[in-house]
Design a protein around this motif. Sequence first.
Motif: not given
Length: 168
Positions: A86, A118-119, A122, A163, A168
């Motif tokens: 993202v 994410q996940g 986050t 990251i 993801n």
Amino acid sequence: MQFLLLITALLPTASAFTPLRSATDELQIRNKLSLYAIALDTKNLVLLDQVFTPDAVIVYPGPAASILHGLPALKTYLGKALTGFVTQHTLSTTVVEQTDGREGVNSTVYLVANYLGQGNLTGSVAYFHGTYFDVWTKQKGEWKSKARTLELLPPGPVGNLAILSSPN
Ligand SMILES: *[C@@H]1O[C@H](CO)[C@@H](O)[C@H](O)[C@H]1NC(C)=O
Ligand SMILES: *[C@@H]1O[C@H](CO)[C@@H](O)[C@H](O)[C@H]1NC(C)=O
């Protein structure tokens, strides 16, 4: 005094900044610079057809340094590079300038590429800070970049680098 002014006027102006004469041209180029960011962040890479010439040469930096020849190579590279991430490519300081008396145009744009965790990542972000340098050409009334180089500021990516290695 008049003589001095004349001499000054004749000096080369290679390092001077020359704005575009046409605000319409400049707006189209600025719009296309932004369209690139939208294309990447929405993963709608077909938009890149409006930003680059089919034979554009794109130079990305880094250990995986890539010189991409043409739009298909660019789309393949970005498709892979962005999958699972993202992102928001934030473009800020932008200068569009005339580089010769006719249709030569260069642009310089600051970039912060934000990769949002994410996940279980986050709340953390990885950032690339850099500058895009483009060379523009007008084809059938449309401005397109025929050459882009991205230069990153040292030390390269900062923030939570985990990251970048866990799509993801
Ligand atoms: C325009 O950009 C190209 C590629 O970055 C560079 O080689 C060239 O010197 C620039 N032209 C001017 C007048 O700055
Ligand atoms: C974070 O989630 C990924 C899968 O999304 C997993 O592989 C990884 O082990 C998790 N890390 C931690 C510290 O929980």
